[in-house]
Scaffold this motif. Sequence first.
Motif, short mmCIF file in Angstrom:
data_model
loop_
_atom_site.label_atom_id
_atom_site.label_comp_id
_atom_site.label_asym_id
_atom_site.label_seq_id
_atom_site.Cartn_x
_atom_site.Cartn_y
_atom_site.Cartn_z
N LEU A 177 0.82 -1.20 0.00
CA LEU A 177 0.00 0.00 0.00
C LEU A 177 0.86 1.25 0.00
O LEU A 177 0.55 2.24 -0.66
CB LEU A 177 -0.93 0.00 1.22
CG LEU A 177 -2.17 -0.88 1.08
CD1 LEU A 177 -2.91 -0.97 2.39
CD2 LEU A 177 -3.10 -0.32 0.01
N VAL A 196 0.02 5.36 -0.75
CA VAL A 196 -0.68 5.91 0.41
C VAL A 196 0.36 6.23 1.48
O VAL A 196 1.27 5.44 1.71
CB VAL A 196 -1.71 4.89 0.98
CG1 VAL A 196 -2.56 5.53 2.05
CG2 VAL A 196 -2.57 4.35 -0.13
N PRO A 197 0.27 7.40 2.15
CA PRO A 197 1.25 7.73 3.18
C PRO A 197 1.32 6.64 4.25
O PRO A 197 0.29 6.11 4.65
CB PRO A 197 0.72 9.03 3.79
CG PRO A 197 -0.22 9.58 2.79
CD PRO A 197 -0.73 8.44 1.98
N ILE A 223 1.90 6.63 7.38
CA ILE A 223 1.23 6.84 8.67
C ILE A 223 -0.25 6.51 8.55
O ILE A 223 -0.86 5.97 9.47
CB ILE A 223 1.47 8.27 9.21
CG1 ILE A 223 0.81 8.42 10.58
CG2 ILE A 223 0.95 9.34 8.30
CD1 ILE A 223 1.52 9.31 11.52
N ILE A 224 -0.85 6.76 7.36
CA ILE A 224 -2.27 6.43 7.15
C ILE A 224 -2.46 4.92 7.06
O ILE A 224 -3.33 4.35 7.73
CB ILE A 224 -2.77 7.08 5.84
CG1 ILE A 224 -2.59 8.59 5.88
CG2 ILE A 224 -4.22 6.72 5.59
CD1 ILE A 224 -3.47 9.28 6.84
N VAL A 225 -1.61 4.29 6.24
CA VAL A 225 -1.73 2.84 6.07
C VAL A 225 -1.61 2.13 7.42
O VAL A 225 -2.46 1.31 7.78
CB VAL A 225 -0.63 2.31 5.12
CG1 VAL A 225 -0.61 0.80 5.14
CG2 VAL A 225 -0.86 2.82 3.73
N LEU A 253 -1.82 3.37 10.45
CA LEU A 253 -2.88 3.75 11.39
C LEU A 253 -4.15 2.94 11.10
O LEU A 253 -4.79 2.42 12.02
CB LEU A 253 -3.17 5.25 11.27
CG LEU A 253 -4.34 5.81 12.09
CD1 LEU A 253 -4.07 5.65 13.57
CD2 LEU A 253 -4.56 7.28 11.77
N GLY A 254 -4.48 2.81 9.82
CA GLY A 254 -5.63 2.00 9.43
C GLY A 254 -5.45 0.55 9.86
O GLY A 254 -6.35 -0.08 10.40
N MET A 255 -4.23 0.03 9.63
CA MET A 255 -3.95 -1.37 9.99
C MET A 255 -3.97 -1.55 11.50
O MET A 255 -4.39 -2.59 12.01
CB MET A 255 -2.59 -1.79 9.43
CG MET A 255 -2.58 -1.93 7.94
SD MET A 255 -3.57 -3.32 7.38
CE MET A 255 -2.35 -4.63 7.49
#
Lengths: 318, 317
Positions: A112, A118-119, A121-123, A125-127
């Motif tokens: 990802l 995708v940044p 930190i977003i990936v 954080l989502g995980m």
Amino acid sequence: MITYLLRHRAIGLFLFIGLLTTVVSWINPAFLSAQNLRDIAVQAAPICIISCGVMLVLVAGEIDISVGSMMGVLAASMGIMVSASRAQLPPHVAIALTLLIGIGMGLFNGLLVAYAGVPSIIVTLGMLTALRGLTEIIMNGAWITDLPEEIRFLGTGTILSVPLSLWTTAGVLAMTIWLIHRTPIGRRIYATGSNPQAAQLAGLSIKSIKLFVFAWTGLLTAVATLVSVPQLSVVDSGIGVGTELLVVTCVVVGGTSVNGGVGTLSGVLCGVALMTMISTVLIFLKLGEHATYWSRAIQGLFILGAILADHWISNHKK
Amino acid sequence: MKAIFLRTLSLPETFLSCLIITLFALISQLDPSFLQWEVQRSLSSHIWELAIIAIPMTLIILTAGIDLSVGSIMSLSAITAGMLFQAGSSMPLACGAALLTGTLGGFLNGFFIARMRVHPLIITLATMATYRGIAEGISQAKPVSGFPAGFTRLGQDEWLNLPFAAWVFFIIFVSVFWVIHRRALGLHVYAIGNNDTASRFSGIHVDRILIGLYTFSGFASALAALLFVARRNTAKADVGMGIELGVITAVVIGGVSIFGGRGTLVGTCLGLLLIHETREFVSWHWNRDEFILIVLGLLLIVSVVFQKLLRHKQNSS
């Protein structure tokens, strides 16, 4: 002198740990007992193993805050696989599958980040959120208490009277040193983090390097889970909560830059040692029970201290 | 005309609105009773604290920053109010001190970030541990409860059919919306996020704005903490644990770019609405709380991927 110590983070931290140990053992000699040092080391082992991975992620200019929930998923799936009342897989198969699941989750993060853009930190954080939910679904509100002897041995066993988790940590450290200093991959990770454009122009495949560091972190998280979770008598869905923050803290205190390209394994090792010994130190200082509640505040102040040290250095460079 | 149409279509707000409409359509098929006003109102009691913090978080992320310490500032403020009340001070004084503590905590974040030029992620990671650690140390992790009725009414009373916290949120939202869209400060916030260095050279007081935003974030967190304590009638050091992740998720799903410079307050509200309705419906209809986390985590990743694709399309067309 001070600038030198602050710049060579590992040496500075090492001296600080030495000073702290001297003071504590002067007040309470039991701090230096073999048993206590062993307890601290065993407690630090999983954090140290995961930090080796997260440090490389940070060096490559990304971040991984999903390791705590990855640990949860790995512990749950390992528990289900080996438990006598569940899947009853042979231990070696379960261990191999756990490692594969770890690599798989790391690859998912890496794909990802590197290929979908995708940044990180977003990936992660989502995980962090999604995998905690997955852990709860896998566990389905139950606890696993019947880990077989072979798996328990991973956590509690000793070889030459040294716990297995410490041998594993030593192995991981040796592999990471080899990776950083003796293979092209190590150099490429640092190159990617310090100047992505230049690395790209020099013909490096930034995408595959980023994919690698995330997969490596996934693998190491699985290793850490295998040696730490069997120490517990109960596997529940709360394993690993907050590990991601502790690991990032250790790595950053150890002098790794969040902007990428900078970080040494020795610094990270000292960061892990310092962060994991604080709560034990507070107990051994005999300040009374109320002092132990301050351990998080002290950890936070150490991170602030590390940041101030960096600031001091950059001012003195000019 | 076609260009404007395409641009509107590719806005994250449009995408989110479509998602929310789909969700409501789905809900009305599966379980229409969920959409009753009474149900919605009773399920919304806890969302307002998160929403209040999401406003400054949007502005901070617009400047390419992040504030991980909001949950810990909540904890420290709640404990300040609780300990002062326990020590016999009057409730207004305790609340004032809590707001001051939160504001100061936010100011320190802003000061470190602006003056030392350290990545906000690292600074707020450090203060996240420090502030909650101080709250734990002072309170010895013990809860304080038994607040006077005049105070707890703030968290439980309703005014014109909406909880008091909702009105606090609306007031802050409207005033911040006005500042962002009608004052130069709004442009400055976007400018900092787009290019920090260029903003400095064009005479924008970057440091002052950053310090102001993080201070505002601290103040909003303290306000949220007081509303939380009033609603629950308990102040404990674990107040606001993990709320930063919920807030950041809402803001990012709302289309605010984590690299700064792109996103709107309206987007954040839509993100909040989407997350809130999804979360409440999953637990209302299936009664399986563990699915919520998976849905939210995937929603975050998928919405960012989609927004990226849409933007890509827009740029190439």
